[in-house]
Design a protein around this motif. Sequence first.
Motif, PDB file in Angstrom:
ATOM      1  N   ALA A  33       0.820  -1.214   0.000  1.00 52.08           N
ATOM      2  CA  ALA A  33       0.000   0.000   0.000  1.00 52.08           C
ATOM      3  C   ALA A  33       0.855   1.267   0.000  1.00 52.08           C
ATOM      4  N   GLY A  34       2.000   1.230   0.694  1.00 51.77           N
ATOM      5  CA  GLY A  34       2.868   2.404   0.741  1.00 51.77           C
ATOM      6  C   GLY A  34       3.482   2.722  -0.606  1.00 51.77           C
ATOM      7  N   VAL A  35       3.870   1.683  -1.347  1.00 51.21           N
ATOM      8  CA  VAL A  35       4.437   1.874  -2.681  1.00 51.21           C
ATOM      9  C   VAL A  35       3.362   2.362  -3.646  1.00 51.21           C
ATOM     10  N   ASP A  36       2.182   1.732  -3.601  1.00 48.47           N
ATOM     11  CA  ASP A  36       1.060   2.180  -4.437  1.00 48.47           C
ATOM     12  C   ASP A  36       0.800   3.671  -4.224  1.00 48.47           C
ATOM     13  N   ARG A  37       0.757   4.066  -2.972  1.00 49.02           N
ATOM     14  CA  ARG A  37       0.479   5.469  -2.631  1.00 49.02           C
ATOM     15  C   ARG A  37       1.572   6.394  -3.160  1.00 49.02           C
TER      16      ARG A  37
END
Length: 328
Positions: A33-37
């Motif tokens: 989720a952190g990379v997607d964001r």
Amino acid sequence: MNAPFQNDAPTANASGRKLPLQVLVAAPRGFCAGVDRAIEIVEKAIERYGAPVYVRHEIVHNRFVVEGLKQKGAIFVEELDEVPDGVPVVFSAHGVPKAVPAEAEQRGLDYLDATCPLVSKVHRQAERQIEKGRHILFIGHEGHPEVIGTMGQVEPGEMTLVETLEDVEKLPFTQDDALGFLTQTTLSVDDTADIVEALRVRYPQIVGPKAEDICYATSNRQAAVKEIAPGADLVLVIGAPNSSNSVRLVEVAERCGTDAKLIQRAENIDPAWLEGVGTLGLTAGASAPELLVREVLDKLSEWREVELLKVKTAEEKMVFKLPRQLMD
């Protein structure tokens, strides 16, 4: 990028049919989720402000992702003084020292903070530990951007880096000192547990976070590799050599007694690695897109008759909000 290898391993049997290859595909794998964001922040910043948008450090540690964002209008720099006045700048998912946004504000730069919220949580924990008068022992890898960013949340001398069990033995503190510990989010779960245990034995008074700092995605991906590695003859991990979580996946597989290779793209696979391999494990670090997993599977299918088996060990539904500047 490494040049493609020549195919010098047997791929067919006596009848000319491709040799079978069972591929255990780990789930979860790839983007968290952190990379997607972080990637979405750069893309939306380019849409909103127009190109170029500057990014301090690689937004995530993956060359394929970085090159794709460059084509859309992102310019990657290592320091803020490389960013011209009057253009927006994005801080990478790994986090930055407090001095960086302070400098941006002083220069009047518009900035967007793509720091992973789970890294930001560690930053806030560091501040609270210092407020309570504790010296922080930070478990991490020297020189990693996340470590630099976290240590930059406090004043010099208020945090000591611990990388190994040997480092624990060399620490100069006593059981009378007020101590706390925190960890980098992308470490080996097992290694970190050993170091934390050593710290607790030597310093019974040490205070840690309520929940471990190693992020859910790192833990989940390592657990998935532990599931597939014992049944595989070889494990391929898609990720960059400067990606901490990807390198840890290789180490986890090797500790299961399985040969493991870190590759960035399908072209990095040496066909000779497949000699004698009947079952192959496949996963991807948290900054590697699913497109690269598909690319590797396609390449393997050129050489062998691939049978896919998905091995799922966890369900990930985490989603992080975008910065306020991009919410509308």
